[in-house]
Design an enzyme around this catalytic site. Structure first.
Site, PDB file in Angstrom:
ATOM      1  N   GLY A   1       2.549  -8.375   2.212  1.00  0.00           N
ATOM      2  CA  GLY A   1       1.999  -9.676   2.591  1.00  0.00           C
ATOM      3  C   GLY A   1       2.997 -10.813   2.436  1.00  0.00           C
TER       4      GLY A   1
ATOM      5  CB  ALA B   1      -2.043  -7.670  -0.520  1.00  0.00           C
TER       6      ALA B   1
ATOM      7  CD  GLU C   1       2.426  -3.413   3.814  1.00  0.00           C
ATOM      8  OE1 GLU C   1       3.513  -2.927   4.203  1.00  0.00           O
ATOM      9  OE2 GLU C   1       2.201  -4.631   3.793  1.00  0.00           O
TER      10      GLU C   1
ATOM     11  CD  GLU D   1       1.673  -8.053   6.389  1.00  0.00           C
ATOM     12  OE1 GLU D   1       1.318  -8.070   5.188  1.00  0.00           O
ATOM     13  OE2 GLU D   1       1.076  -7.393   7.249  1.00  0.00           O
TER      14      GLU D   1
END
Ligand code: COA
Length: 259
Positions: free
Chosen positions: A111, A66, A134, A114
């Site tokens: 992300g 992200a 993260e 993911e």
């Protein structure tokens, strides 16, 4: 179709979707997440598309996570919306009734890992690296990583990756079952296309049923996805979150205090 951060090209029955922010390692800002959602809606409606190839622009990154700069000043409420939107988008990818192959051409972090895990098939180039870093930012994955990583590689390896934030290389990812093939980078796209061409010779009805059923195998886990969204949002109330993202943006090591 025209997008700001995505290239959308349909040829010979394959939609090639390229996340296109190479100067930011293809980091997923909110616009890009929305564009991925729109692209998958278009793909489902377009009879000319038999399968999807998802990749990142440039030779270095599939997606490095992200967009940290964008979410660095988010409130918990904004973080919750961000996670909800990401979950909805990645669910669209996972439940697309046409086969989706991730061609992972470099870093697949946060992300990015993911997003790859929401695809039906993952193949990678030799330089690919996978991770859920993260924790180095004082937060947790917010796009399904705590759930899908356990699903794909099992508890012990997932717990180690999630708790250390360490990356694994392509060989380790294949050995763990996170990806099914490693190919030289110059062959990555052609190999993904060959796979999609092979699948597109089969019955579209049987393809759609198989995708539905392999997803159904995991449906009983859905409580964890909901918890991840709210706990991701809670992280944005902490000093550790502020310290983690500031440290990344200032290119230094974070000092966490547990507050
Ligand atoms: N969000 C926003 N920007 C990002 C980003 C992310 N997730 N990942 C990389 N970038 C940006 C960098 O800030 C840098 O921008 P700049 O040139 O304006 O300084 C640019 O992309 C290139 O990255 P850089 O760190 O200089 O490249 P590198 O080869 O040294 O390292 C990575 C590559 C992927 C290992 C490193 O960028 C990284 O750790 N990224 C963050 C990964 C992460 O924590 N993801 C989870 C987010 S929740």
């Amino acid at each position: 179709m025209e997008f700001k951060n995505l290239l959308y090209e349909v040829a010979d029955g394959i939609c090639t979707l390229t996340i296109n922010r190479p100067d930011k390692m293809n980091a997923l800002n909110q616009d890009t997440i929305n564009e991925i959602k729109q692209a998958f809606q278009a793909i489902e409606e377009d009879d000319a598309v038999k399968g999807v190839l998802l990749t990142g622009a440039g030779p270095k990154a599939f997606v490095a996570g992200a967009d940290i700069a964008e979410f660095s000043a988010f409130t918990p409420g904004q973080a919750e919306k961000m996670a909800q939107n990401g979950h909805r988008t990645f669910n669209e990818v996972e439940h697309c009734f046409k086969p989706v192959v991730a061609a992972i051409n470099g870093f697949a972090l946060g992300g990015g890992c993911e997003l790859a895990m929401a695809c039906h098939i993952r193949i990678a180039s030799e330089n690919a690296r996978f991770g859920q870093p993260e924790i180095n930012l004082g937060i947790i994955p917010g796009y399904g990583g705590t759930q899908r990583l356990v699903r794909h590689i099992g508890f012990a390896r997932a717990a180690e990756m999630l708790l250390t934030g360490d990356m694994i290389n392509a060989n380790e990812a294949k050995e763990a079952g996170l990806i099914s093939k490693i190919v030289p980078q110059e062959n990555l796209i052609s190999t993904a296309k060959e796979l999609l061409n092979k699948i597109s010779q089969k019955s579209p009805l049987a393809i759609a049923q198989i995708i539905k059923l392999i997803n159904r195998y995991y449906e009983h886990e859905s409580g964890g996805f909901e918890s991840e969204i709210s706990e991701f949002a809670d992280c944005f109330n902490t000093e550790d979150f502020k310290e983690g993202v500031s440290a990344f943006l200032e290119k230094r090591k974070a000092q966490f205090t547990g507050k």
